[in-house]
Design an enzyme around this catalytic site. Structure first.
Site, mmCIF file in Angstrom:
data_model
loop_
_atom_site.group_PDB
_atom_site.id
_atom_site.type_symbol
_atom_site.label_atom_id
_atom_site.label_comp_id
_atom_site.label_asym_id
_atom_site.label_seq_id
_atom_site.Cartn_x
_atom_site.Cartn_y
_atom_site.Cartn_z
ATOM 1 N N ILE A 1 24.473 20.456 -5.296
ATOM 2 C CA ILE A 1 24.382 20.918 -6.692
ATOM 3 C C ILE A 1 25.142 22.234 -6.888
ATOM 4 C CG2 ILE A 1 22.174 22.149 -6.380
ATOM 5 C CD1 ILE A 1 23.257 20.180 -9.518
ATOM 6 N N ASP A 2 25.236 23.052 -5.812
ATOM 7 C CA ASP A 2 25.948 24.326 -5.995
ATOM 8 C C ASP A 2 27.434 24.107 -6.267
ATOM 9 O OD1 ASP A 2 26.518 23.503 -3.439
ATOM 10 O OD2 ASP A 2 26.026 25.397 -2.465
ATOM 11 N N LYS B 1 23.777 35.653 -3.770
ATOM 12 C CA LYS B 1 24.111 34.661 -4.799
ATOM 13 C C LYS B 1 25.091 35.222 -5.825
ATOM 14 C CE LYS B 1 22.887 30.991 -4.886
ATOM 15 N NZ LYS B 1 23.516 29.856 -4.159
ATOM 16 N N VAL C 1 25.114 20.477 6.457
ATOM 17 C CA VAL C 1 23.881 20.106 5.752
ATOM 18 C C VAL C 1 23.422 18.733 6.235
ATOM 19 C CG1 VAL C 1 22.875 19.445 3.523
ATOM 20 C CG2 VAL C 1 24.367 21.456 3.656
ATOM 21 N N ARG D 1 16.455 36.421 -0.510
ATOM 22 C CA ARG D 1 17.290 36.909 0.599
ATOM 23 C C ARG D 1 17.926 38.251 0.251
ATOM 24 N NH1 ARG D 1 20.999 31.644 1.008
ATOM 25 N NH2 ARG D 1 20.384 31.545 -1.177
ATOM 26 N N SER E 1 23.972 26.257 5.271
ATOM 27 C CA SER E 1 23.959 24.794 5.199
ATOM 28 C C SER E 1 22.964 24.234 6.204
ATOM 29 C CB SER E 1 25.355 24.240 5.470
ATOM 30 O OG SER E 1 26.214 24.597 4.411
ATOM 31 N N LEU F 1 31.010 17.848 0.639
ATOM 32 C CA LEU F 1 31.774 19.039 0.224
ATOM 33 C C LEU F 1 33.259 18.751 0.335
ATOM 34 C CD1 LEU F 1 31.917 22.080 -0.560
ATOM 35 C CD2 LEU F 1 31.996 22.596 1.871
ATOM 36 N N HIS G 1 30.661 29.806 -5.560
ATOM 37 C CA HIS G 1 30.657 28.411 -6.024
ATOM 38 C C HIS G 1 31.205 28.300 -7.448
ATOM 39 C CE1 HIS G 1 28.517 27.137 -2.459
ATOM 40 N NE2 HIS G 1 27.672 28.145 -2.638
ATOM 41 N N ASN H 1 19.642 27.067 -4.442
ATOM 42 C CA ASN H 1 19.370 28.077 -3.406
ATOM 43 C C ASN H 1 18.199 27.656 -2.520
ATOM 44 O OD1 ASN H 1 17.628 28.451 -5.576
ATOM 45 N ND2 ASN H 1 17.601 30.681 -5.434
#
Ligand SMILES: NC(=O)c1ccc[n+]([C@@H]2O[C@H](COP(=O)([O-])OP(=O)(O)OC[C@H]3O[C@@H](n4cnc5c(N)ncnc54)[C@H](O)[C@@H]3O)[C@@H](O)[C@H]2O)c1
Length: 368
Positions: free
Chosen positions: A272-273, A74, A182, A15, A133, A243, A95, A303
């Site tokens: 996982i992030d 990122k 998500v 990205r 998400s 989250l 994150h 990602n």
């Protein structure tokens, strides 16, 4: 303000943080945009398209990083730490609850780091997290369905089931933890493929609303450990989508719980992030997306949206653009004085970790 757009270097990250159309908007507002060569290529944007928008193209990463505001997708990778400094505003996904070392570096370098994922409106919404998400929920199901196949391109064969029922063969059962952006997109995608879906959520108001609205293949239930564990023996695809903003993901699954699942079933931990929901989770990369623990195929890609950069970049940059422009127009002091949503996004400033949930999450982890 001078705005830098470096090329992303995280493993298989395709990205870019700004489209040529976004660059044109910022330039029309009086800012300068400096883009690292080929930063937009995988998202469908050539260097020429940025030049036509009025941006400058530079060949070296340090030239893009050398601007007053650096916008990324990122978190900075270790080899990018040298670009961090006290007069830099960094605006990206961070994150930090999952990256204590980076948190310590941003603090020590006195960088003003604004995290997309903690920009929060007065109504409590996370507008910059939402589009990625939505993408991640859908990619998780596509990947999950393919990892469940016996022949799936990895060294670890899946159970060998199709998402939908055929004849007397039952549909796959997807269990999704967290019914936010998500979770809802994953549920919708899985149900659309014909799967049976159970969504577990802890927010009572959200459960009531979803029970009125959702697809007939989707059952929405209140999360409790007992209910969750009772579903595991019959779960083909488990998706972690919880989250608690700024905090480490809730740890909901132990190694012994995983043994309840059948061999070859798949666990995709989208959370996982934020550190992941199971003691067996560790971040994977697109080079080696999966590993097996207790017979369960784990996929913990931090990602997921990077797999579909043309969709993800467009969806992300449309939402981030007005916020990027506000940071460029207002500067750090202006953001703090007059833009509460962006102000909530600031994670590190002037040598401190200032976001309360991030600071609490990292209190024992950041190297001092
Ligand atoms: N891996 C990736 O590529 C990727 C991409 C995008 C988002 N994410 C991550 O996915 C996670 C979910 O993001 P989101 O946008 O859906 O968040 P969200 O805030 O929209 O939804 C999270 C939901 O989890 C629920 N929840 C929290 N704790 C719970 C628990 N113990 N049991 C059940 N439900 C619980 C919350 O009530 C909320 O409804 C975040 O960690 C986010 O950073 C990862």
């Amino acid at each position: 303000m001078r705005i830098g757009i470096p090329k992303e270097i995280k493993n298989h990250e395709h990205r870019v943080a700004l489209s040529p159309a976004g660059a044109a908007v910022l330039i029309a507002a009086g800012h300068q945009v400096v883009v690292q060569s080929e930063a937009g290529l995988d998202s469908g944007y050539s260097d020429d398209s940025y030049l036509r928008a009025g941006a400058e193209i530079v060949t070296d990463a340090w030239q893009a990083w050398g601007q007053e505001l650096v916008v990324k997708v990122k978190e900075p990778q270790q080899i990018e730490y040298e670009y961090l400094r006290g007069d830099l505003i960094l605006f990206t996904f961070l994150h930090l609850a999952a990256f204590p070392e980076l948190a310590g570096v941003l603090r020590d370098k006195k960088t003003c780091a604004i995290a997309y994922e903690t920009v929060q409106t007065d109504a409590g919404l996370l507008p910059l997290l939402k589009p990625m998400s939505e993408v991640a929920g859908r990619v998780a199901v596509q990947l999950g369905a393919s990892f469940l196949q016996k022949e799936n391109g990895t060294a670890f064969p899946g159970k060998g089931c199709l998402p939908c029922a055929i004849g007397t063969a039952p549909a796959m059962h997807a269990v999704i933890l967290g019914a936010g952006n998500v979770g809802m997109n994953a549920a919708d995608a899985a149900a659309g493929l014909g799967a049976r879906v159970t969504l577990l959520e802890r927010d009572e108001k959200r459960i009531k609303q979803l029970q009125r609205e959702t697809h007939k293949n989707i059952t929405v239930m209140h999360f409790s450990h007992d209910c969750f564990y009772s579903l595991l023996p019959d779960c083909d695809l488990l998706i972690g989508a919880t989250l608690i903003p700024g905090k480490h993901a809730p740890e909901l699954l132990g190694r012994s719980d995983l043994r309840q699942m059948q061999n070859g079933s798949v666990f995709i931990d989208v959370s996982i992030d934020q550190g992941g929901i199971s003691e067996t989770c560790r971040a994977t990369s697109y080079d080696e997306p999966v590993y097996v623990e207790e017979g369960v195929i784990h996929c913990c890609l931090p990602n997921l949206p990077a797999a579909v950069p043309q969709t993800s970049t467009r969806a992300l940059t449309e939402i981030t653009l007005p916020y990027i422009q506000s940071v460029a127009d207002l500067g750090v002091d202006g953001v703090i004085k007059s833009h509460p949503a962006l102000q909530r996004g600031i994670n590190t400033l002037a040598g401190e970790i200032i976001h309360p949930a991030v600071a609490a999450s990292l209190s024992n982890k950041v190297i001092r």
